[in-house]
Scaffold this motif. Structure first.
Motif, PDB file in Angstrom:
ATOM      1  N   ILE A 198      41.620  26.359  27.609  1.00  0.00           N
ATOM      2  CA  ILE A 198      40.379  26.509  28.355  1.00  0.00           C
ATOM      3  C   ILE A 198      40.277  27.945  28.871  1.00  0.00           C
ATOM      4  CG2 ILE A 198      40.306  24.062  29.063  1.00  0.00           C
ATOM      5  CD1 ILE A 198      40.784  25.176  31.886  1.00  0.00           C
ATOM      6  N   LYS A 199      39.039  28.412  28.936  1.00  0.00           N
ATOM      7  CA  LYS A 199      38.793  29.759  29.436  1.00  0.00           C
ATOM      8  C   LYS A 199      38.058  29.627  30.763  1.00  0.00           C
ATOM      9  CE  LYS A 199      38.181  32.987  26.443  1.00  0.00           C
ATOM     10  NZ  LYS A 199      37.489  33.900  25.498  1.00  0.00           N
ATOM     11  N   LEU A 200      38.775  29.932  31.818  1.00  0.00           N
ATOM     12  CA  LEU A 200      38.199  29.862  33.175  1.00  0.00           C
ATOM     13  C   LEU A 200      37.079  30.877  33.280  1.00  0.00           C
ATOM     14  CD1 LEU A 200      41.117  29.864  35.760  1.00  0.00           C
ATOM     15  CD2 LEU A 200      39.374  28.094  35.474  1.00  0.00           C
ATOM     16  N   ASP A 201      35.914  30.422  33.687  1.00  0.00           N
ATOM     17  CA  ASP A 201      34.757  31.306  33.740  1.00  0.00           C
ATOM     18  C   ASP A 201      34.967  32.463  34.710  1.00  0.00           C
ATOM     19  OD1 ASP A 201      31.941  31.682  32.808  1.00  0.00           O
ATOM     20  OD2 ASP A 201      31.620  31.709  34.974  1.00  0.00           O
ATOM     21  N   ARG A 202      34.334  33.571  34.390  1.00  0.00           N
ATOM     22  CA  ARG A 202      34.407  34.786  35.193  1.00  0.00           C
ATOM     23  C   ARG A 202      34.020  34.553  36.656  1.00  0.00           C
ATOM     24  NH1 ARG A 202      30.996  39.464  35.781  1.00  0.00           N
ATOM     25  NH2 ARG A 202      29.298  38.432  34.694  1.00  0.00           N
ATOM     26  N   SER A 203      33.091  33.616  36.882  1.00  0.00           N
ATOM     27  CA  SER A 203      32.625  33.380  38.254  1.00  0.00           C
ATOM     28  C   SER A 203      33.771  32.907  39.168  1.00  0.00           C
ATOM     29  CB  SER A 203      31.491  32.362  38.251  1.00  0.00           C
ATOM     30  OG  SER A 203      31.906  31.165  37.648  1.00  0.00           O
ATOM     31  N   PHE A 204      34.797  32.286  38.588  1.00  0.00           N
ATOM     32  CA  PHE A 204      35.950  31.866  39.396  1.00  0.00           C
ATOM     33  C   PHE A 204      36.788  33.058  39.816  1.00  0.00           C
ATOM     34  CE2 PHE A 204      35.039  27.847  37.424  1.00  0.00           C
ATOM     35  CZ  PHE A 204      35.328  26.946  38.433  1.00  0.00           C
ATOM     36  N   ILE A 205      36.802  34.041  38.936  1.00  0.00           N
ATOM     37  CA  ILE A 205      37.717  35.165  39.124  1.00  0.00           C
ATOM     38  C   ILE A 205      37.113  36.197  40.067  1.00  0.00           C
ATOM     39  CG2 ILE A 205      38.613  37.198  37.853  1.00  0.00           C
ATOM     40  CD1 ILE A 205      38.693  33.675  36.406  1.00  0.00           C
ATOM     41  N   THR A 206      35.763  36.321  40.044  1.00  0.00           N
ATOM     42  CA  THR A 206      35.128  37.373  40.849  1.00  0.00           C
ATOM     43  C   THR A 206      35.244  37.115  42.344  1.00  0.00           C
ATOM     44  OG1 THR A 206      33.065  36.297  40.233  1.00  0.00           O
ATOM     45  CG2 THR A 206      33.518  38.405  39.212  1.00  0.00           C
ATOM     46  N   GLN A 207      35.282  35.834  42.744  1.00  0.00           N
ATOM     47  CA  GLN A 207      35.510  35.597  44.179  1.00  0.00           C
ATOM     48  C   GLN A 207      36.627  34.577  44.384  1.00  0.00           C
ATOM     49  OE1 GLN A 207      33.027  32.928  46.101  1.00  0.00           O
ATOM     50  NE2 GLN A 207      31.396  32.918  44.594  1.00  0.00           N
ATOM     51  N   LEU A 208      37.847  35.104  44.385  1.00  0.00           N
ATOM     52  CA  LEU A 208      39.008  34.227  44.488  1.00  0.00           C
ATOM     53  C   LEU A 208      39.267  33.848  45.952  1.00  0.00           C
ATOM     54  CD1 LEU A 208      41.554  35.662  41.902  1.00  0.00           C
ATOM     55  CD2 LEU A 208      40.754  33.316  42.034  1.00  0.00           C
ATOM     56  N   ASP A 209      38.376  33.010  46.509  1.00  0.00           N
ATOM     57  CA  ASP A 209      38.578  32.545  47.889  1.00  0.00           C
ATOM     58  C   ASP A 209      39.473  31.298  47.862  1.00  0.00           C
ATOM     59  OD1 ASP A 209      36.931  30.576  46.887  1.00  0.00           O
ATOM     60  OD2 ASP A 209      35.143  31.298  47.915  1.00  0.00           O
ATOM     61  N   ASN A 210      39.663  30.696  49.047  1.00  0.00           N
ATOM     62  CA  ASN A 210      40.559  29.528  49.135  1.00  0.00           C
ATOM     63  C   ASN A 210      40.125  28.404  48.212  1.00  0.00           C
ATOM     64  OD1 ASN A 210      42.279  30.635  50.928  1.00  0.00           O
ATOM     65  ND2 ASN A 210      41.201  29.851  52.750  1.00  0.00           N
ATOM     66  N   GLU A 211      38.804  28.188  48.187  1.00  0.00           N
ATOM     67  CA  GLU A 211      38.297  27.074  47.391  1.00  0.00           C
ATOM     68  C   GLU A 211      38.574  27.296  45.902  1.00  0.00           C
ATOM     69  OE1 GLU A 211      34.004  24.944  46.821  1.00  0.00           O
ATOM     70  OE2 GLU A 211      34.361  26.035  48.681  1.00  0.00           O
ATOM     71  N   GLN A 212      38.214  28.506  45.414  1.00  0.00           N
ATOM     72  CA  GLN A 212      38.427  28.821  43.998  1.00  0.00           C
ATOM     73  C   GLN A 212      39.912  28.730  43.663  1.00  0.00           C
ATOM     74  OE1 GLN A 212      35.684  28.624  42.879  1.00  0.00           O
ATOM     75  NE2 GLN A 212      34.425  30.467  42.843  1.00  0.00           N
ATOM     76  N   THR A 213      40.745  29.211  44.592  1.00  0.00           N
ATOM     77  CA  THR A 213      42.187  29.186  44.354  1.00  0.00           C
ATOM     78  C   THR A 213      42.686  27.753  44.207  1.00  0.00           C
ATOM     79  OG1 THR A 213      42.411  31.240  45.585  1.00  0.00           O
ATOM     80  CG2 THR A 213      44.412  29.958  45.271  1.00  0.00           C
ATOM     81  N   SER A 214      42.183  26.832  45.053  1.00  0.00           N
ATOM     82  CA  SER A 214      42.639  25.437  44.904  1.00  0.00           C
ATOM     83  C   SER A 214      42.163  24.838  43.598  1.00  0.00           C
ATOM     84  CB  SER A 214      42.181  24.530  46.048  1.00  0.00           C
ATOM     85  OG  SER A 214      41.607  25.243  47.074  1.00  0.00           O
ATOM     86  N   ILE A 215      40.960  25.220  43.159  1.00  0.00           N
ATOM     87  CA  ILE A 215      40.478  24.707  41.873  1.00  0.00           C
ATOM     88  C   ILE A 215      41.377  25.206  40.746  1.00  0.00           C
ATOM     89  CG2 ILE A 215      38.582  24.774  40.192  1.00  0.00           C
ATOM     90  CD1 ILE A 215      36.651  24.858  42.598  1.00  0.00           C
ATOM     91  N   ILE A 216      41.699  26.496  40.784  1.00  0.00           N
ATOM     92  CA  ILE A 216      42.557  27.053  39.731  1.00  0.00           C
ATOM     93  C   ILE A 216      43.930  26.384  39.737  1.00  0.00           C
ATOM     94  CG2 ILE A 216      43.720  29.141  38.907  1.00  0.00           C
ATOM     95  CD1 ILE A 216      41.270  30.723  39.774  1.00  0.00           C
ATOM     96  N   LYS A 217      44.446  26.118  40.939  1.00  0.00           N
ATOM     97  CA  LYS A 217      45.736  25.407  41.023  1.00  0.00           C
ATOM     98  C   LYS A 217      45.643  24.029  40.378  1.00  0.00           C
ATOM     99  CE  LYS A 217      47.989  27.409  45.060  1.00  0.00           C
ATOM    100  NZ  LYS A 217      47.969  27.352  46.525  1.00  0.00           N
ATOM    101  N   ALA A 218      44.552  23.326  40.664  1.00  0.00           N
ATOM    102  CA  ALA A 218      44.355  21.998  40.085  1.00  0.00           C
ATOM    103  C   ALA A 218      44.271  22.082  38.565  1.00  0.00           C
ATOM    104  CB  ALA A 218      43.087  21.364  40.650  1.00  0.00           C
ATOM    105  N   VAL A 219      43.572  23.114  38.073  1.00  0.00           N
ATOM    106  CA  VAL A 219      43.437  23.278  36.626  1.00  0.00           C
ATOM    107  C   VAL A 219      44.798  23.551  35.968  1.00  0.00           C
ATOM    108  CG1 VAL A 219      42.459  24.757  34.806  1.00  0.00           C
ATOM    109  CG2 VAL A 219      41.008  23.976  36.687  1.00  0.00           C
TER     110      VAL A 219
END
Ligand code: C2E
Ligand code: MG
Ligand code: MG
Ligand code: MG
Length: 269
Positions: A198-219
């Motif tokens: 899977i290719k994590l969309d750029r929008s996740f990477i541009t604002q790596l806040d707490n929420e995005q970080t937990s999503i990436i961890k889950a992924v």
């Protein structure tokens, strides 16, 4: 007074819509000729494996010049899709990508080629056959090919698409979900479709806040359960790369590393 404003607004909207439609028609008309005269080409963007600094993939990206200006595939690919031209354009770009990258791919045991396909292409019952034919024609090794598709492909018309993908996977072709997280994400499709990447969309990477970080961890947890690899797209800053490494994401794509370039430029890296 108010009426006047509303009327003005309505006109503004109409003008916009009209120029948008004219632009689209213009693109479509030029595209017909451009396909015939092979004006489209591809560039390749390296995807780096940070665990050993090798080029794990190169992604083929379509390019075109319209009226002497470069026009983004984000604009012309949807027009091709809407006007029934994506099959011929996609086929032409695919064979170019295979032909151009073949020597580099064969000389680099660690590198695979990524190619984007539209959902419209997947709906064609002959899709797998067309891909196979191009691979044979160019003698490109199927196990070195990754097809990227968006999540919407997984949401609809499952049986037809599933069959095509199974056929391709049995030849060693890998399947990636592009722009992951922007569309219809579901655990069910990850299981049904046997996704390789899977290719994590750029929008996740541009604002790596707490929420995005937990999503990436889950992924990344999911990636262990479902056995897929994770690529992070659109990395532009050193600190984004560092945060992703801290989250154990090693496959990196973005302007921080390389912009899309010709295969000759890649060979000279
Ligand atoms: P995509 O498949 O998600 O490709 C990644 C896009 O992000 C590319 O845009 C790439 O140039 C851009 N990119 C890479 N790193 C960075 C970065 O660090 N920052 C920023 N801001 N952007 C970055 P591009 O080449 O304009 O392509 C746009 C989209 O057009 C692609 O998105 C893909 O959906 C579609 N596309 C391109 N080529 C083809 C093709 O041959 N066939 C089909 N069906 N679609 C294509
Ligand atoms: Mg892509
Ligand atoms: Mg993407
Ligand atoms: Mg995209």
């Amino acid at each position: 007074q108010q009426k006047k404003t509303e009327k003005g607004k309505a006109r503004f909207f109409d003008d916009n819509l009209q120029s948008q439609l004219l632009r689209e028609l213009h693109i479509r008309n030029c595209m017909l000729n451009a396909i015939g005269s092979n004006e489209f080409y591809v560039l390749f963007q390296p995807i780096i494996d940070r665990s050993n600094e090798s080029i794990a993939f190169i992604e083929a990206l379509a390019r075109w010049t319209l009226d002497e200006d470069p026009i983004s595939p984000a604009e012309f690919i949807p027009v091709a899709e809407q006007h029934g031209l994506i099959k011929s354009l996609g086929g032409q770009l695919f064979e170019q990508a295979l032909t151009e990258s073949k020597a580099f791919i064969e000389a680099s045991p660690a590198t695979k080629l990524c190619f984007n396909v539209s959902i419209n292409q997947l709906h064609d019952a002959h899709f797998a056959k067309l891909i196979t034919r191009s691979l044979e024609l160019t003698e490109f090794p199927p196990e070195k090919l990754v097809l990227e598709m968006t999540e919407t492909a997984m949401a609809e018309d499952k049986s037809i698409i599933l069959k095509q993908l199974q056929q391709l996977r049995s030849m060693g072709v890998q399947i990636a979900i592009d722009d992951f997280g922007t569309g219809y994400s579901s655990l069910a499709y990850m299981q049904n479709f046997e996704i390789d990447l899977i290719k994590l969309d750029r929008s996740f990477i541009t604002q790596l806040d707490n929420e995005q970080t937990s999503i990436i961890k889950a992924v990344t947890e999911l990636s262990k359960a479902f056995h897929f690899d994770v690529i992070a797209e659109g990395i532009e800053l050193e600190e984004q790369a560092d945060s992703l490494l801290a989250l154990n994401i090693q496959l990196h794509q973005g302007f921080l590393y390389h912009k899309p370039m010709t295969i000759n430029q890649i060979e000279n890296l």
